[in-house]
Design a protein around this motif. Sequence first.
Motif, PDB file in Angstrom:
ATOM      1  N   CYS A  95       0.787  -1.110  -0.126  1.00 50.00           N
ATOM      2  CA  CYS A  95       0.042  -0.133  -0.050  1.00 50.00           C
ATOM      3  C   CYS A  95       0.772   1.268   0.089  1.00 50.00           C
ATOM      4  O   CYS A  95       0.472   2.215  -0.605  1.00 50.00           O
ATOM      5  N   ARG A  96       1.830   1.109   1.006  1.00 50.28           N
ATOM      6  CA  ARG A  96       2.896   2.383   0.939  1.00 50.28           C
ATOM      7  C   ARG A  96       3.677   2.541  -0.413  1.00 50.28           C
ATOM      8  O   ARG A  96       3.819   3.645  -0.795  1.00 50.28           O
ATOM      9  N   GLU A  97       3.695   1.306  -0.983  1.00 46.73           N
ATOM     10  CA  GLU A  97       4.565   1.444  -2.203  1.00 46.73           C
ATOM     11  C   GLU A  97       3.586   2.431  -3.395  1.00 46.73           C
ATOM     12  O   GLU A  97       4.089   3.280  -4.020  1.00 46.73           O
ATOM     13  N   TYR A  98       2.440   2.052  -3.411  1.00 45.23           N
ATOM     14  CA  TYR A  98       1.439   2.453  -4.398  1.00 45.23           C
ATOM     15  C   TYR A  98       1.215   3.957  -4.007  1.00 45.23           C
ATOM     16  O   TYR A  98       1.159   5.064  -4.900  1.00 45.23           O
ATOM     17  N   ARG A  99       1.407   4.383  -2.474  1.00 52.80           N
ATOM     18  CA  ARG A  99       1.163   5.861  -2.228  1.00 52.80           C
ATOM     19  C   ARG A  99       2.515   6.576  -2.481  1.00 52.80           C
ATOM     20  O   ARG A  99       2.297   7.690  -3.169  1.00 52.80           O
ATOM     21  N   SER A 100       3.771   5.925  -2.676  1.00 51.85           N
ATOM     22  CA  SER A 100       4.731   6.730  -2.919  1.00 51.85           C
ATOM     23  C   SER A 100       4.777   6.671  -4.441  1.00 51.85           C
ATOM     24  O   SER A 100       5.496   7.648  -5.004  1.00 51.85           O
ATOM     25  N   ILE A 101       4.282   5.777  -5.296  1.00 51.62           N
ATOM     26  CA  ILE A 101       4.044   6.040  -6.643  1.00 51.62           C
ATOM     27  C   ILE A 101       3.269   7.054  -6.950  1.00 51.62           C
ATOM     28  O   ILE A 101       3.920   8.104  -7.869  1.00 51.62           O
ATOM     29  N   ILE A 102       2.075   7.374  -6.181  1.00 54.22           N
ATOM     30  CA  ILE A 102       1.471   8.489  -6.531  1.00 54.22           C
ATOM     31  C   ILE A 102       1.946   9.812  -6.163  1.00 54.22           C
ATOM     32  O   ILE A 102       1.940  10.933  -6.873  1.00 54.22           O
ATOM     33  N   GLN A 103       2.574   9.619  -4.967  1.00 55.65           N
ATOM     34  CA  GLN A 103       3.331  10.983  -4.291  1.00 55.65           C
ATOM     35  C   GLN A 103       4.594  11.288  -5.604  1.00 55.65           C
ATOM     36  O   GLN A 103       4.825  12.447  -5.734  1.00 55.65           O
ATOM     37  N   ALA A 104       5.052  10.410  -6.136  1.00 47.77           N
ATOM     38  CA  ALA A 104       6.233  10.741  -6.902  1.00 47.77           C
ATOM     39  C   ALA A 104       5.811  11.293  -8.427  1.00 47.77           C
ATOM     40  O   ALA A 104       6.046  12.328  -8.843  1.00 47.77           O
ATOM     41  N   CYS A 105       4.539  10.817  -8.716  1.00 45.94           N
ATOM     42  CA  CYS A 105       3.819  11.374  -9.840  1.00 45.94           C
ATOM     43  C   CYS A 105       3.309  12.931  -9.220  1.00 45.94           C
ATOM     44  O   CYS A 105       3.534  13.943 -10.367  1.00 45.94           O
ATOM     45  N   GLN A 106       3.049  13.189  -8.208  1.00 42.97           N
ATOM     46  CA  GLN A 106       2.759  14.484  -7.752  1.00 42.97           C
ATOM     47  C   GLN A 106       3.874  15.310  -7.947  1.00 42.97           C
ATOM     48  O   GLN A 106       3.649  16.552  -8.390  1.00 42.97           O
ATOM     49  N   GLN A 107       5.141  14.799  -7.490  1.00 40.73           N
ATOM     50  CA  GLN A 107       6.225  15.722  -7.563  1.00 40.73           C
ATOM     51  C   GLN A 107       6.574  15.933  -8.890  1.00 40.73           C
ATOM     52  O   GLN A 107       7.053  17.183  -9.395  1.00 40.73           O
ATOM     53  N   ASP A 108       6.495  14.867  -9.727  1.00 42.63           N
ATOM     54  CA  ASP A 108       6.940  15.273 -11.316  1.00 42.63           C
ATOM     55  C   ASP A 108       5.928  16.236 -11.912  1.00 42.63           C
ATOM     56  O   ASP A 108       6.551  17.137 -12.680  1.00 42.63           O
ATOM     57  N   THR A 109       4.678  16.115 -11.501  1.00 45.43           N
ATOM     58  CA  THR A 109       3.791  17.156 -11.992  1.00 45.43           C
ATOM     59  C   THR A 109       4.054  18.605 -11.587  1.00 45.43           C
ATOM     60  O   THR A 109       3.822  19.406 -12.204  1.00 45.43           O
ATOM     61  N   LYS A 110       4.266  18.454 -10.216  1.00 40.56           N
ATOM     62  CA  LYS A 110       4.748  19.958  -9.677  1.00 40.56           C
ATOM     63  C   LYS A 110       5.795  20.489 -10.214  1.00 40.56           C
ATOM     64  O   LYS A 110       5.968  21.625 -10.646  1.00 40.56           O
ATOM     65  N   ASN A 111       6.857  19.592 -10.551  1.00 42.73           N
ATOM     66  CA  ASN A 111       8.080  20.040 -11.408  1.00 42.73           C
ATOM     67  C   ASN A 111       7.790  20.731 -12.714  1.00 42.73           C
ATOM     68  O   ASN A 111       8.207  21.618 -13.137  1.00 42.73           O
ATOM     69  N   LEU A 112       6.958  19.978 -13.409  1.00 42.29           N
ATOM     70  CA  LEU A 112       6.303  20.401 -14.551  1.00 42.29           C
ATOM     71  C   LEU A 112       5.576  21.728 -14.563  1.00 42.29           C
ATOM     72  O   LEU A 112       5.906  22.309 -15.417  1.00 42.29           O
TER      73      LEU A 112
END
Lengths: 518, 366
Positions: free
Chosen positions: A107-124
């Motif tokens: 579950c935490r892996e899925y969450r960190s995948i989402i968080q990584a996507c959030q970070q990528d989107t923020k950078n963009l």
Amino acid sequence: MDPSNDTAQTWQTIPDSMMNGRMCGKTFSLGSIMLFPQQEHTNYTDMASESGAQRTVKMYQLEPSSWLWGRQARKLINESVGTFLSLQTAITEAEPDRHNAVLVKKCREYRSIIQACQQDTKNLQQANENEKQNGKEPSTQEDLIILQDILYKMELILSLVELLFIDTMSDGHLLNQLVKWIQLHFPQHERKKGVVLESDRPHLHPDYWNTVYGSVLQGKLDDARLILSNHPSADTDPFLSIDELLRKMPFFQVYGGVSVGDFEARWQHWQSECERRLEEGHFASSHNLQAICKILCGDLETISKLMNLMDTWYHLMVSTLLFTKPTVKLFHLSNASQDAILRMQDQQVITALDHVLLAAMEADMYQVIKECQQVMDNPWFTTHLTDLLYHTVQHKGKHQVLPPLREYLLLDYAEMLAGHSSLWQVALLYLDHCGPRGMAMAQEALQRLPITSDSCAQKIIQMASEREFEGVVVSVCRVMGRRALSQGRLGAAIWWGMRSKDAAFTSHVAHQSWKKKK
Amino acid sequence: MFVAKSLNAEHKDLIHDVAFDFYGRRMATCSSDQSVKIWDLNEEREWVCTASWKTHCGSVWKVTWAHPEFGQIIATCSFDRTAAIWEESVSDSGRGIHSTWIKRAGLVDSRTSVTDIKFAPKIQGLQLATCSAGGVVRIYEAPDVMNLNQWSPQYEINCKLQCSCISWNPSPSRLHAPLIAVGSDDPNTSSGPKVFIYEFSANTHKWNRVDSLVSISDPVHDLAFAPNLGRSYHLLGIATKDVRVVTLRPVKQESAQSQGNSMSFEVRQAGQFDDHNSTVWRVSWNATGTILASSGDDGCVRLWKANYLDIWRCISTMRGDTVENVAEADSSGGSTQQMGTASTGQHTARYFKLAPTAHPAHLQWH
């Protein structure tokens, strides 16, 4: 609830007067639709329209669009399949008492995948902002904002599901988990704290007291104490008194060696002390300190008055529980959430997200999934969520609904991926776990892949062979053989013909080739 | 949610049918202008017309592709009482690849308008079925798949009512005997059921009517079996005065003349939908048999899908409409539609989303 009302309907208008009469649609390529205006006809008359009628007849190709096909989500898709597969393996290999640990980890892996996507989107988003003078299309930014919103909500739901259903620890710990959940998802007081403390005279900053209240309501008592210590009157009696109360609030420790009952007693003792000091007028000189003490006493009116610092009913709920029911159990949350919603009803409209969270508070997993289906335009989140929940309850043998629902969602998600030119291999990985219907769909998906080159054909054959889909291999070879024949490449045609074990075809080509040589 | 892109159909008259090849990268359109056009997807994922020719002496009602294992082959049927089979011939002249379609065979047995034509599942070889306004279903076969000039009529089925549509059961299993559904658009509701199921008996070499759907007595304009990926039953979509979804579950019976068991079907109506509020003219399935598309006289196309409990519902509605002030980007092959006020030149396709869901309290996130 109407069980047929799963996914929300979508509507579309095609602006074309020709289509006003009768529009027809044909699906192709696993997800695309071609619309065209169709003329009425009967079997007995040949209706050609008036000659000379000049009209531009248009057809419309519709492609499914979703944030899932965006660049940012590509990593999300590829990483989540990895987690999905490792989850299936880990669960089957783990000892029963290790199941929960595995599920929490995944579950935490899925969450960190989402968080990584959030970070990528923020950078963009940052990058886009910087390039704004180059006339960057505003719609891209808008899409990114929408995506961020979706990602935030998915992570919010998943983290709540984790603590309510998966990472279930002892009774006393639920409140701590809920408090952490709120702290993680409502970081505004953290930010404000920094601003306030860095200002010249913090105690005169307009946000000073709100930041103190906000920190207290989020259980960040050390932060509250820090801000209070910046007040010029920090060493006067009222301030010292409140500081002591804040310092001494008991928090349940899982491995602290204290039983839940003992903790409850200590906590009541502490709250009685707060009430005593309030009554005895320790804080009569400052209505702000009084308010803080009232919060500590669990005074609902005071807490409610500070609603605007909490934004949402779930924040209000947790903050209330923090000071009224520290040993809250899962089954209390149903009432607590209804209560919070009621108290906040003038401030907010109930949204789809609220429905999901409410369902979680009601401990109704099935409803959580259903509510998620209603608002998601693609099954990525609901599929992985359902799979997690399925494994959580599977060994308990309780849920009858989850197995068929899980399979349905996996097939649905895989079908969506299969229609995408670069994601069909990911689709196969999911279909391997969907039983006989998954196998049938995998074969169909492999056969439907446009064979653009020899290497493409080889790739498809390889993936089919790995799964022992002999029929698919034969079919691909036959198609390639035909193609080679039509292009006059007789040698290649024979080669493919032999691989497809199609004697009639091979001998026909051989015959052709012999005729040519004559 | 969908993104829409338009293309100029280039037919001089309205289109009767659109058919896609197995991979969805080639498209055939046929029209009242008596011609068929073939379209190919180029590298920029745009449809380019690569062939256009007159196929019949009357309106062309339907066009259909054979499985690519047999080559690049289409079949057409027409008001002119004939059906035809065409094969592509590709030649590489100095000026690039040139595609022409050659008539391999004409099927002239019908005395009335041929209303539908469909190739059989590939497992049956190269076979096709036609149906006519005179109520006759004909099944043809090319015994030598390498020689498309030879098509022999194999069977004739007299349905007694005018036929509008046929569909082969695409079930890939060898366990199921070949099955055809035929629909009739006879306007007289008292003439009985309008959907007939025929099954081929390998023992007697005959097609037998094994069922008629008694619940459907209004004219049927289109029907289609759904691709079967792992289901234990057959699924039929029907376009009549409303949209029908019917399941046929094979039930084995011991037959008195024991030459093996004969199949019969338990027929259930899985859905009946009047959302179109008017006559439904076409139904078609996607490749996986999970989504049914219907089109009706209300000018809408609707998509239907079953949830995990096999309950069918509408998931999408597309409506053709007259809209004022629509600006169009001017380009040769295709153009993308814009909606709304200011047109600022070339735009990529925009979202066409309107008012959402059934439940007003639910806010869409996207």
